[in-house]
Design a protein around this motif. Sequence first.
Motif, PDB file in Angstrom:
ATOM      1  N   PHE A  69       0.737  -1.663  -0.112  1.00 41.32           N
ATOM      2  CA  PHE A  69       0.335  -0.176   0.526  1.00 41.32           C
ATOM      3  C   PHE A  69       1.114   1.329  -0.118  1.00 41.32           C
ATOM      4  CE2 PHE A  69      -2.941  -3.423   1.667  1.00 41.32           C
ATOM      5  CZ  PHE A  69      -4.242  -3.059   0.874  1.00 41.32           C
ATOM      6  N   LYS A  70       2.132   0.386   0.354  1.00 42.81           N
ATOM      7  CA  LYS A  70       2.960   2.409   0.345  1.00 42.81           C
ATOM      8  C   LYS A  70       3.310   3.077  -1.103  1.00 42.81           C
ATOM      9  CE  LYS A  70       7.471   0.708  -1.043  1.00 42.81           C
ATOM     10  NZ  LYS A  70       9.116   0.278  -0.162  1.00 42.81           N
ATOM     11  N   LYS A  71       2.784   2.921  -2.254  1.00 43.81           N
ATOM     12  CA  LYS A  71       2.919   3.251  -3.236  1.00 43.81           C
ATOM     13  C   LYS A  71       2.178   4.516  -3.604  1.00 43.81           C
ATOM     14  CE  LYS A  71       7.482   2.559  -4.909  1.00 43.81           C
ATOM     15  NZ  LYS A  71       8.366   1.604  -5.671  1.00 43.81           N
ATOM     16  N   GLU A  72       0.924   2.908  -3.931  1.00 44.94           N
ATOM     17  CA  GLU A  72      -0.053   3.152  -4.710  1.00 44.94           C
ATOM     18  C   GLU A  72      -1.251   2.215  -4.429  1.00 44.94           C
ATOM     19  OE1 GLU A  72      -0.376   2.585  -8.791  1.00 44.94           O
ATOM     20  OE2 GLU A  72       0.633   1.286  -9.204  1.00 44.94           O
ATOM     21  N   VAL A  73      -3.001   1.867  -4.184  1.00 41.84           N
ATOM     22  CA  VAL A  73      -3.303   1.287  -3.546  1.00 41.84           C
ATOM     23  C   VAL A  73      -3.924   0.651  -4.826  1.00 41.84           C
ATOM     24  CG1 VAL A  73      -6.030   0.905  -2.114  1.00 41.84           C
ATOM     25  CG2 VAL A  73      -3.967   2.307  -1.986  1.00 41.84           C
ATOM     26  N   THR A  74      -4.286   0.059  -5.518  1.00 40.15           N
ATOM     27  CA  THR A  74      -5.481  -0.712  -6.630  1.00 40.15           C
ATOM     28  C   THR A  74      -5.664  -2.397  -6.656  1.00 40.15           C
ATOM     29  OG1 THR A  74      -2.881  -2.004  -6.977  1.00 40.15           O
ATOM     30  CG2 THR A  74      -3.341  -0.157  -8.010  1.00 40.15           C
ATOM     31  N   LEU A  75      -6.386  -2.321  -7.235  1.00 41.20           N
ATOM     32  CA  LEU A  75      -6.773  -4.247  -6.312  1.00 41.20           C
ATOM     33  C   LEU A  75      -5.692  -5.328  -6.358  1.00 41.20           C
ATOM     34  CD1 LEU A  75      -9.748  -5.774  -6.339  1.00 41.20           C
ATOM     35  CD2 LEU A  75      -9.384  -6.242  -8.635  1.00 41.20           C
ATOM     36  N   PHE A  76      -4.313  -5.472  -6.673  1.00 44.22           N
ATOM     37  CA  PHE A  76      -3.801  -5.786  -7.052  1.00 44.22           C
ATOM     38  C   PHE A  76      -3.050  -6.556  -5.377  1.00 44.22           C
ATOM     39  CE2 PHE A  76       1.288  -7.298  -5.972  1.00 44.22           C
ATOM     40  CZ  PHE A  76       1.183  -8.103  -6.275  1.00 44.22           C
ATOM     41  N   SER A  77      -3.142  -4.679  -4.703  1.00 45.55           N
ATOM     42  CA  SER A  77      -2.467  -4.288  -3.117  1.00 45.55           C
ATOM     43  C   SER A  77      -2.959  -5.738  -1.859  1.00 45.55           C
ATOM     44  CB  SER A  77      -3.241  -3.044  -2.889  1.00 45.55           C
ATOM     45  OG  SER A  77      -2.224  -2.495  -3.825  1.00 45.55           O
ATOM     46  N   PHE A  78      -3.913  -6.343  -2.324  1.00 48.95           N
ATOM     47  CA  PHE A  78      -5.254  -7.256  -1.732  1.00 48.95           C
ATOM     48  C   PHE A  78      -5.107  -8.410  -1.311  1.00 48.95           C
ATOM     49  CE2 PHE A  78      -7.451  -2.761  -1.831  1.00 48.95           C
ATOM     50  CZ  PHE A  78      -7.572  -2.540  -0.700  1.00 48.95           C
ATOM     51  N   HIS A  79      -4.082  -8.782  -2.892  1.00 52.90           N
ATOM     52  CA  HIS A  79      -3.754 -10.012  -2.858  1.00 52.90           C
ATOM     53  C   HIS A  79      -3.072 -10.202  -2.294  1.00 52.90           C
ATOM     54  CE1 HIS A  79      -2.426 -13.417  -4.919  1.00 52.90           C
ATOM     55  NE2 HIS A  79      -1.221 -13.385  -4.864  1.00 52.90           N
ATOM     56  N   PRO A  80      -1.376 -10.254  -1.781  1.00 47.54           N
ATOM     57  CA  PRO A  80      -0.460 -10.008  -0.978  1.00 47.54           C
ATOM     58  C   PRO A  80      -1.313 -10.329   0.268  1.00 47.54           C
ATOM     59  CG  PRO A  80       0.373  -9.387  -2.620  1.00 47.54           C
ATOM     60  CD  PRO A  80      -1.201  -8.718  -2.796  1.00 47.54           C
ATOM     61  N   THR A  81      -1.339  -9.036   0.722  1.00 50.01           N
ATOM     62  CA  THR A  81      -2.325  -8.595   2.054  1.00 50.01           C
ATOM     63  C   THR A  81      -3.699 -10.141   2.374  1.00 50.01           C
ATOM     64  OG1 THR A  81      -1.965  -6.619   1.541  1.00 50.01           O
ATOM     65  CG2 THR A  81      -3.212  -7.515   3.332  1.00 50.01           C
ATOM     66  N   LEU A  82      -4.000 -10.128   1.752  1.00 49.24           N
ATOM     67  CA  LEU A  82      -5.485 -11.403   2.097  1.00 49.24           C
ATOM     68  C   LEU A  82      -4.779 -12.625   1.999  1.00 49.24           C
ATOM     69  CD1 LEU A  82      -8.432 -10.358  -0.246  1.00 49.24           C
ATOM     70  CD2 LEU A  82      -8.180  -9.745   2.586  1.00 49.24           C
ATOM     71  N   MET A  83      -3.707 -12.940   1.433  1.00 43.04           N
ATOM     72  CA  MET A  83      -3.133 -14.493   1.172  1.00 43.04           C
ATOM     73  C   MET A  83      -2.186 -14.321   2.847  1.00 43.04           C
ATOM     74  SD  MET A  83      -4.264 -15.969  -1.309  1.00 43.04           S
ATOM     75  CE  MET A  83      -4.611 -15.974  -2.463  1.00 43.04           C
ATOM     76  N   THR A  84      -1.510 -13.824   3.158  1.00 41.62           N
ATOM     77  CA  THR A  84      -0.514 -13.617   4.028  1.00 41.62           C
ATOM     78  C   THR A  84      -1.485 -13.077   5.534  1.00 41.62           C
ATOM     79  OG1 THR A  84       0.151 -12.560   2.603  1.00 41.62           O
ATOM     80  CG2 THR A  84       1.127 -12.358   4.759  1.00 41.62           C
ATOM     81  N   LEU A  85      -2.663 -12.970   5.457  1.00 41.82           N
ATOM     82  CA  LEU A  85      -3.322 -12.623   6.933  1.00 41.82           C
ATOM     83  C   LEU A  85      -4.256 -13.966   6.924  1.00 41.82           C
ATOM     84  CD1 LEU A  85      -5.059 -10.842   9.119  1.00 41.82           C
ATOM     85  CD2 LEU A  85      -7.051 -11.438   6.629  1.00 41.82           C
ATOM     86  N   GLY A  86      -4.794 -14.888   5.575  1.00 36.79           N
ATOM     87  CA  GLY A  86      -5.404 -15.691   5.332  1.00 36.79           C
ATOM     88  C   GLY A  86      -4.144 -17.618   5.996  1.00 36.79           C
ATOM     89  N   TRP A  87      -2.992 -17.244   4.930  1.00 39.32           N
ATOM     90  CA  TRP A  87      -2.397 -18.571   5.485  1.00 39.32           C
ATOM     91  C   TRP A  87      -1.559 -18.524   6.528  1.00 39.32           C
ATOM     92  CZ3 TRP A  87      -3.099 -21.612   0.494  1.00 39.32           C
ATOM     93  CH2 TRP A  87      -2.911 -22.782   1.104  1.00 39.32           C
TER      94      TRP A  87
ATOM     95  N   GLY B  44       1.490 -23.690   0.488  1.00 41.76           N
ATOM     96  CA  GLY B  44       1.245 -22.529   0.165  1.00 41.76           C
ATOM     97  C   GLY B  44       2.278 -21.685   0.333  1.00 41.76           C
ATOM     98  N   ILE B  45       3.116 -22.033   2.085  1.00 40.75           N
ATOM     99  CA  ILE B  45       4.873 -21.043   1.863  1.00 40.75           C
ATOM    100  C   ILE B  45       5.539 -21.321   0.846  1.00 40.75           C
ATOM    101  CG2 ILE B  45       6.365 -21.350   3.489  1.00 40.75           C
ATOM    102  CD1 ILE B  45       4.071 -20.739   5.537  1.00 40.75           C
ATOM    103  N   VAL B  46       5.580 -22.242   0.335  1.00 42.20           N
ATOM    104  CA  VAL B  46       6.405 -21.961  -0.959  1.00 42.20           C
ATOM    105  C   VAL B  46       6.044 -20.982  -2.061  1.00 42.20           C
ATOM    106  CG1 VAL B  46       6.890 -22.970  -3.545  1.00 42.20           C
ATOM    107  CG2 VAL B  46       6.996 -24.329  -0.744  1.00 42.20           C
ATOM    108  N   THR B  47       4.925 -20.989  -1.893  1.00 41.86           N
ATOM    109  CA  THR B  47       3.718 -20.183  -2.959  1.00 41.86           C
ATOM    110  C   THR B  47       4.464 -18.620  -2.881  1.00 41.86           C
ATOM    111  OG1 THR B  47       2.577 -21.419  -2.838  1.00 41.86           O
ATOM    112  CG2 THR B  47       2.470 -19.105  -3.942  1.00 41.86           C
ATOM    113  N   ILE B  48       4.323 -18.268  -1.376  1.00 43.91           N
ATOM    114  CA  ILE B  48       4.538 -16.761  -0.637  1.00 43.91           C
ATOM    115  C   ILE B  48       6.104 -16.188  -0.805  1.00 43.91           C
ATOM    116  CG2 ILE B  48       4.979 -15.331   1.615  1.00 43.91           C
ATOM    117  CD1 ILE B  48       2.153 -16.800   2.154  1.00 43.91           C
ATOM    118  N   CYS B  49       6.937 -18.085  -0.956  1.00 45.82           N
ATOM    119  CA  CYS B  49       8.651 -17.383  -1.057  1.00 45.82           C
ATOM    120  C   CYS B  49       8.314 -17.257  -2.623  1.00 45.82           C
ATOM    121  CB  CYS B  49       9.241 -18.735  -0.907  1.00 45.82           C
ATOM    122  SG  CYS B  49       8.987 -18.925   1.183  1.00 45.82           S
ATOM    123  N   LEU B  50       8.117 -17.615  -3.577  1.00 45.69           N
ATOM    124  CA  LEU B  50       7.726 -17.649  -4.415  1.00 45.69           C
ATOM    125  C   LEU B  50       7.421 -15.746  -5.078  1.00 45.69           C
ATOM    126  CD1 LEU B  50       7.153 -20.719  -6.565  1.00 45.69           C
ATOM    127  CD2 LEU B  50       8.852 -19.993  -6.726  1.00 45.69           C
TER     128      LEU B  50
END
Length: 233
Positions: free
Chosen positions: A45-63, A178-184
């Motif tokens: 979220f530091k540069k701009e807020v787009t729909l994409f910004s919510f993907h890593p955030t929600l995935m990290t919160l969930g996983w 999921g952890i491998v996915t996050i690392c990638l």
Amino acid sequence: MPPADGDSETSRLVSSSSAQKPSYLNLISNLCGLIILGIITYCCFKKEVTLFSFHPTLMTLGWIFLMTTAVNAITPGDLATEWMPIRLRSARHWVLQAIGGIIITIGFLVILIHKIKIDKPHFTSLHGKFGLASLIFMMATMLGGIGALYSLKLKYYLAPIYTKVLHASIGLVTFTLGIVTICLGLFSDWWMKVGDNISKYVALCLVLLVMLFTILRPSLKIFFRVKERLNVN
Ligand code: HEM
């Protein structure tokens, strides 16, 4: 014919006694999870807020946060839950998994819609392919979880202990995927644009620590339970 207690309610993977020494690993794991969530959310979220910004955030919160807390709930010696009766711990496990599953599915839909909007091909990167596999495994684990919840009703098909061992084993594979996915994801082109190397490697180390703290004891639990059932010395 499975041994008698394999069919009964005593055929638990998780001990119902709270004789285990409380472990601080779960607490450390949750703290690491919060720091990772903070780093990733900040970068998103530091540069701009787009729909994409919510993907890593929600995935990290969930996983990283909800799934680990859910696994910890049924890990022997969990500091937050070891005083609870086993049924309450089990309920806490599946409720947290269900909430995590919903958040992860929203995170997946977010990236899918985002890529459709910007007209980019799907599942081309290694991260995308592992991500899709993680989601399919997550669905399978959740179905297996329903089986484990009703394992006594399914005892004519499979002894409850095996339903539970199967669910726990597939669950650990899912979590690791999921952890491998996050690392990638941390090594994606996107991260090059938004994050620096320090935050990337700090997040990577913390993600690996969370994985270790989360899967170590359940893996040992499954190993010893299977060994005991098979009467291997
Ligand atoms: C376990 C958690 C995650 C899963 C299951 C997951 C899943 C996915 C999937 C399936 C795609 C491809 C969507 C498509 O092609 O239509 C994708 C794309 C993407 N994800 Fe994730 N993701 C996760 C976490 C993360 C994290 C933490 C980051 C950032 C650090 C991230 C960054 C990206 C990026 C940059 C893309 C777009 C480029 C690409 O398609 O590879 N993801 N994710």
